[in-house]
Design a protein around this motif. Structure first.
Motif, mmCIF file in Angstrom:
data_model
loop_
_atom_site.group_PDB
_atom_site.id
_atom_site.type_symbol
_atom_site.label_atom_id
_atom_site.label_comp_id
_atom_site.label_asym_id
_atom_site.label_seq_id
_atom_site.Cartn_x
_atom_site.Cartn_y
_atom_site.Cartn_z
ATOM 1 N N SER A 2 0.276 -9.936 -0.462
ATOM 2 C CA SER A 2 0.225 -9.197 1.353
ATOM 3 C C SER A 2 -0.004 -7.899 0.699
ATOM 4 N N GLN A 3 -0.709 -7.845 1.921
ATOM 5 C CA GLN A 3 -1.735 -6.017 2.027
ATOM 6 C C GLN A 3 -0.318 -4.956 3.095
ATOM 7 N N GLN A 4 -0.183 -4.015 1.656
ATOM 8 C CA GLN A 4 0.860 -2.689 2.970
ATOM 9 C C GLN A 4 0.150 -2.297 3.563
ATOM 10 N N THR A 5 0.837 -1.849 4.836
ATOM 11 C CA THR A 5 0.344 -0.869 5.585
ATOM 12 C C THR A 5 1.200 0.726 5.677
ATOM 13 N N MET A 47 5.749 3.085 4.856
ATOM 14 C CA MET A 47 5.425 1.938 5.150
ATOM 15 C C MET A 47 6.002 1.816 6.386
ATOM 16 N N GLU A 49 6.272 -1.408 7.660
ATOM 17 C CA GLU A 49 7.161 -2.697 8.010
ATOM 18 C C GLU A 49 8.500 -2.202 7.341
ATOM 19 N N GLU A 50 8.532 -1.171 6.898
ATOM 20 C CA GLU A 50 10.466 -0.509 6.578
ATOM 21 C C GLU A 50 10.363 0.581 7.897
#
Length: 61
Positions: A2-5, A47, A49-50
């Motif tokens: 998966s690509q991290q944004t 990040m 998501e984090e």
């Protein structure tokens, strides 16, 4: 894979309502706060998501 944004630090206040000084304080005082990632020579970010997970966990407390 998966690509991290990432979100640049300068964009955090607008998106999440946290001042940059608050982000710096949380990084030093809260071990659960997301760590800064170096994105380039003069650019750092978090990040997404984090950051979303951290804020969600804070709402539940």
């Amino acid at each position: 894979m998966s690509q991290q944004t990432f979100i640049r630090l300068k964009d955090v206040p607008e998106r999440y309502g946290l001042a940059l000084t608050t982000v710096a304080h949380l990084q030093k005082s809260d071990p659960d706060f997301p760590r800064t990632v170096k994105l380039g020579p003069r650019c750092a970010g978090l990040m997404i998501e984090e950051m979303e997970k951290y804020l969600e966990s804070r709402k539940q407390k």
